[in-house]
Design a protein around this motif. Structure first.
Motif, short mmCIF file in Angstrom:
data_model
loop_
_atom_site.label_atom_id
_atom_site.label_comp_id
_atom_site.label_asym_id
_atom_site.label_seq_id
_atom_site.Cartn_x
_atom_site.Cartn_y
_atom_site.Cartn_z
N SER A 126 0.86 -1.10 -0.12
CA SER A 126 -0.02 -0.05 0.07
C SER A 126 0.98 1.21 0.14
CB SER A 126 -1.03 -0.10 1.17
OG SER A 126 -0.43 0.43 2.30
N MET A 127 1.95 1.11 0.36
CA MET A 127 2.80 2.23 0.60
C MET A 127 3.45 2.64 -0.82
SD MET A 127 5.13 1.87 3.84
CE MET A 127 5.63 0.22 3.74
N PRO A 169 3.90 7.09 4.56
CA PRO A 169 4.47 5.81 5.03
C PRO A 169 4.39 5.65 6.69
CG PRO A 169 6.15 7.23 4.56
CD PRO A 169 4.87 8.08 4.10
N PRO A 223 1.50 2.80 7.68
CA PRO A 223 1.72 1.31 7.23
C PRO A 223 3.04 0.86 7.66
CG PRO A 223 0.88 2.85 5.43
CD PRO A 223 1.39 3.68 6.72
N LEU A 224 4.08 1.82 7.78
CA LEU A 224 5.29 1.16 8.53
C LEU A 224 5.20 0.88 9.85
CD1 LEU A 224 8.21 3.70 7.12
CD2 LEU A 224 7.81 1.13 6.77
N CYS A 245 11.89 -0.97 10.33
CA CYS A 245 10.49 -0.48 10.11
C CYS A 245 10.10 0.69 11.28
CB CYS A 245 9.12 -1.40 10.04
SG CYS A 245 9.18 -2.33 8.50
#
Length: 182
Positions: free
Chosen positions: A37-38, A44, A47-48, A173
């Motif tokens: 999705s990123m 970001p 999601p990260l 991440c």
């Protein structure tokens, strides 16, 4: 509980194998989905964080469900989430379970090594996998073995390549999420 091989026996709960596969697959798909999705221009940081959390769950579950007992040619190994205990057969004094249903290997030096893979639980009280593992260990220890060698019991860090890789990925991440949009 499952045993494999003639030279090397591995005792572990079958439910651990199933849980490991379910958690690794489920959270792995979720992490992959958020990573993809990123690519579509989503900011970001969120999601990260989800990818990091998913990798952390996989690492934690793989460590727990990787617990087992390995009967090698000369050494009994109790593999726990953080430490692995390698005890030469000549140093094993007793194998049994404590009053809570935990599998315990006692060395000749009076050190109790508990197995996370066969820790007592409510379900185990009815299923009896710890008692079956104790019986298998006692039968295996009664077999004639080559007891030569001068090695002593050893405690070392448990290696779990998947869990360690997920932990490293989680840390990457987290660092990227902290510095994203900064």
């Amino acid at each position: 509980m499952k045993t494999q091989g003639k030279r090397r026996q591995v005792l572990h709960r079958t439910s651990f194998v199933v849980l490991s596969a379910l958690f690794t697959t489920g959270f792995g798909i979720m992490a992959l989905g958020f990573a993809v999705s990123m690519l579509g221009g989503v900011p970001p940081r969120g999601p990260l964080a989800v990818v990091a959390a998913s990798l952390g769950v996989i690492a934690f579950c793989r460590r727990i469900t990787g617990s087992r007992i390995v009967l090698g040619p000369r050494v009994l190994s109790v593999v726990n989430p953080v430490f692995t205990y390698e005890v030469p057969y000549r140093y094993v004094a007793r194998v049994g379970s404590d009053r809570r249903g935990n599998l315990v290997v006692t060395t000749r030096e009076a050190v109790d090594i508990r197995s996370v893979g066969f820790a007592g639980s409510l379900i185990d009280h009815f299923v009896g996998s710890t008692d079956r593992a104790v019986a298998e260990l006692k039968a295996a220890l009664a077999e004639p073995r080559d007891l030569r060698g001068d090695s002593r019991p050893v405690r070392r860090w448990t290696r779990s390549w998947v869990a360690d890789g997920c932990t490293a990925g989680m840390l990457v991440c987290i660092v990227l999420a902290v510095f994203a949009n900064a």
